[in-house]
Scaffold this motif. Structure first.
Motif, short mmCIF file in Angstrom:
data_model
loop_
_atom_site.label_atom_id
_atom_site.label_comp_id
_atom_site.label_asym_id
_atom_site.label_seq_id
_atom_site.Cartn_x
_atom_site.Cartn_y
_atom_site.Cartn_z
N VAL A 101 0.85 -1.20 0.00
CA VAL A 101 0.00 0.00 0.00
C VAL A 101 0.87 1.24 0.00
O VAL A 101 1.78 1.37 0.84
CB VAL A 101 -0.95 0.02 1.22
CG1 VAL A 101 -1.79 1.28 1.22
CG2 VAL A 101 -1.83 -1.22 1.23
N ASP A 102 0.63 2.15 -0.94
CA ASP A 102 1.39 3.40 -0.96
C ASP A 102 0.50 4.61 -1.25
O ASP A 102 0.99 5.67 -1.61
CB ASP A 102 2.55 3.33 -1.96
CG ASP A 102 2.09 3.37 -3.41
OD1 ASP A 102 0.87 3.24 -3.67
OD2 ASP A 102 2.95 3.54 -4.29
N SER A 103 -0.82 4.43 -1.09
CA SER A 103 -1.73 5.56 -1.32
C SER A 103 -3.00 5.34 -0.50
O SER A 103 -3.36 4.21 -0.15
CB SER A 103 -2.10 5.67 -2.81
OG SER A 103 -2.92 4.58 -3.21
N GLU A 104 -3.69 6.45 -0.23
CA GLU A 104 -4.96 6.35 0.49
C GLU A 104 -5.99 5.61 -0.35
O GLU A 104 -6.75 4.79 0.16
CB GLU A 104 -5.47 7.74 0.85
CG GLU A 104 -6.74 7.72 1.68
CD GLU A 104 -7.25 9.10 2.01
OE1 GLU A 104 -8.22 9.19 2.80
OE2 GLU A 104 -6.71 10.09 1.48
N ALA A 105 -6.00 5.88 -1.67
CA ALA A 105 -6.95 5.19 -2.54
C ALA A 105 -6.72 3.69 -2.52
O ALA A 105 -7.67 2.89 -2.52
CB ALA A 105 -6.83 5.74 -3.97
N GLY A 106 -5.45 3.28 -2.52
CA GLY A 106 -5.14 1.86 -2.46
C GLY A 106 -5.60 1.23 -1.16
O GLY A 106 -6.14 0.12 -1.14
N ALA A 107 -5.38 1.94 -0.05
CA ALA A 107 -5.81 1.42 1.25
C ALA A 107 -7.32 1.25 1.30
O ALA A 107 -7.84 0.23 1.78
CB ALA A 107 -5.34 2.35 2.36
N LEU A 108 -8.06 2.24 0.78
CA LEU A 108 -9.52 2.17 0.79
C LEU A 108 -10.02 1.04 -0.10
O LEU A 108 -10.98 0.34 0.25
CB LEU A 108 -10.11 3.51 0.36
CG LEU A 108 -9.83 4.69 1.31
CD1 LEU A 108 -10.36 5.99 0.71
CD2 LEU A 108 -10.45 4.43 2.68
N ALA A 109 -9.37 0.85 -1.27
CA ALA A 109 -9.77 -0.24 -2.16
C ALA A 109 -9.53 -1.59 -1.51
O ALA A 109 -10.36 -2.51 -1.62
CB ALA A 109 -9.01 -0.13 -3.48
N LEU A 110 -8.40 -1.73 -0.83
CA LEU A 110 -8.09 -2.99 -0.16
C LEU A 110 -9.07 -3.25 0.98
O LEU A 110 -9.57 -4.38 1.14
CB LEU A 110 -6.66 -2.95 0.39
CG LEU A 110 -6.16 -4.21 1.07
CD1 LEU A 110 -6.09 -5.37 0.09
CD2 LEU A 110 -4.79 -3.98 1.71
N ALA A 111 -9.37 -2.21 1.76
CA ALA A 111 -10.32 -2.37 2.87
C ALA A 111 -11.70 -2.75 2.35
O ALA A 111 -12.38 -3.62 2.93
CB ALA A 111 -10.39 -1.07 3.68
N ASP A 128 8.79 5.16 0.15
CA ASP A 128 9.73 5.60 -0.88
C ASP A 128 10.83 6.40 -0.20
O ASP A 128 10.67 7.57 0.11
CB ASP A 128 9.02 6.46 -1.93
CG ASP A 128 10.01 7.01 -2.96
OD1 ASP A 128 11.13 6.47 -3.04
OD2 ASP A 128 9.65 7.97 -3.66
N ALA A 129 11.97 5.73 0.02
CA ALA A 129 13.08 6.40 0.71
C ALA A 129 14.14 6.89 -0.28
O ALA A 129 15.24 7.23 0.13
CB ALA A 129 13.72 5.44 1.72
N GLY A 135 5.82 3.69 -3.54
CA GLY A 135 5.98 4.05 -2.15
C GLY A 135 5.49 5.44 -1.84
O GLY A 135 5.37 6.29 -2.72
N VAL A 136 5.24 5.67 -0.57
CA VAL A 136 4.76 6.96 -0.10
C VAL A 136 5.93 7.71 0.54
O VAL A 136 6.81 7.10 1.16
CB VAL A 136 3.60 6.77 0.91
CG1 VAL A 136 4.05 5.99 2.13
CG2 VAL A 136 3.01 8.11 1.30
#
Length: 396
Positions: A101-111, A128-129, A135-136
């Motif tokens: 997960v590297d985005s809010e949209a991705g987290a919401l889709a997964l949830a 993302d270092a 990465g975020v």
């Protein structure tokens, strides 16, 4: 090896297992076996089968690769590196894979996919270092806070990827490798404190509190080069990722050669034709090669479509720059393949699915004989069959 194929890749499964165990012993932490890009050209199903019940984790790039892993091994935890989104969340959840997960949209889709399936999906937060690929940004506290606060996700881990660990001087470009370490070290050290005290740690980002409370077990940053180059830092992490080393190769000439690696891969074909040509005759498209003497020309059924002679480099780099130019001027740059009787140079242009060899000085060569070709493994397409050399387990 007896096989009906005219071209094939032989894969030594014992060697893959041996290399995995060697890395695990060296790293002294669990190891994720990376199976992306068709297991670096070895055949994803073969490699997954060889390490079933052996690997701590599998790593793949895509949902499609994850589905293939699950068909062989339904139980080993498997991380999908490409970020989760609306297009792949349901499939990741359905197969019990772990999402990046590297985005809010991705987290919401997964949830949402988890709610629809009645499960709590597992995820690793991708940081993302310094790679600027996935990465975020670890400094974007507002976004990360929203990501890790998404309900219905089990935060199993957090990771980043090293950009320069295989370079001659990994500290180049602003000491990027060390900067990446420091970013992760700061996050790991603050998460190691009492979760309730994270917010009080100096300079600790606010989002670490909820993530620390979730208790992610798997913190990882090291690829094959990082494992070898920064062994002393591995103890701060709970997992390393191993790709290149697993398949018997060092990731670059600049890393310590600290492991007993075994070769795992060989690309072979049969000679399908031999013909005698007169002096002055030409060979191949464009008539670029001309025989200076009466010659024997053998044809093998592989070409650039099959990954033979193709490299993902600039033309200048692929041909060796100034050194390559000097070799060409001296006639010393001929590509050769291995035969049982010695090396055979490739002559004429390599075609889509065939190449010609000069076997004039190898008079015992016959149609049906097997040759071994050099090739970049990941570019040998999946239409070329992978054949297991052995499936027996051995101890090291």
């Amino acid at each position: 090896m007896n096989t009906i194929h005219t071209a094939w890749v032989e894969v030594d499964l014992n060697a893959i297992r041996h290399n995995y165990r060697a890395v695990r012993e060296f790293a002294s932490v669990p190891v994720m076996a990376v199976l992306k890009t068709n297991a670096y050209g070895h055949g994803l199903e073969l490699a997954a089968g060889a390490l079933k019940g052996e690997a701590d984790w599998f790593g793949v790039s895509t949902l499609e690769e994850g589905i293939r892993v699950r068909a062989v091994d339904p139980d080993t935890p498997t991380l999908v590196f490409h970020p989760v989104g609306a297009w792949n969340a349901a499939g990741i959840v359905e197969r019990g894979l772990t999402a990046s997960v590297d985005s809010e949209a991705g987290a919401l889709a997964l949830a949402e996919a988890g709610r629809a399936a009645g499960v709590t999906p597992a995820a690793h937060l991708k940081i993302d270092a310094g790679m600027a690929r996935f990465g975020v940004d670890p400094g974007d506290e507002e976004t990360i806070s929203r990501i890790v606060s998404a309900p219905g996700i089990r935060w199993d881990g957090m990771y980043t990827h090293l950009a320069t660990s295989a370079e001659k001087k990994p500290g180049l470009k602003g000491d990027l490798c060390r900067t990446q370490f420091l970013v992760m070290a700061r996050l790991v050290s603050t998460m190691a404190t009492d979760p309730s005290a994270v917010a009080s740690v100096a300079n600790a980002p606010s989002w670490l509190g909820p993530l620390a409370e979730a208790g992610p077990r798997w913190i990882h940053a090291f690829n094959s080069a990082g494992i070898l180059r920064f062994r002393e830092d591995i103890r701060h992490y709970s997992l390393v990722r191993c790709g290149t080393l697993l398949y018997g190769q060092y990731p670059s000439a600049y890393v310590p050669k600290a492991l007993d690696l075994r070769p795992t891969w060989s690309y072979k074909a049969r000679i399908v034709s031999i013909r005698r040509i007169r002096a002055g005759a030409t060979v191949g498209y464009g008539a670029e090669w001309r025989a200076r003497r009466e010659s024997s020309i053998a044809t093998i059924p592989v070409g650039y479509y099959d990954g033979f002679t193709v490299e993902p480099l600039s033309v200048w780099a692929r041909r060796g720059g100034l050194k390559g130019l000097a070799k060409r001027l001296m006639g010393k740059d001929r590509l050769t393949v291995k035969t049982a009787l010695g090396p055979a140079p490739v002559v004429g242009r390599v075609a889509a699915q065939s190449a010609m060899l000069d076997v004039t000085d190898l008079p015992g060569i016959q149609v049906g004989d097997v040759v071994e070709m050099p090739a970049r493994r990941v570019l040998v397409g999946e239409h070329i069959p992978r054949v297991a050399q052995t499936c027996e387990r051995v101890d090291i």
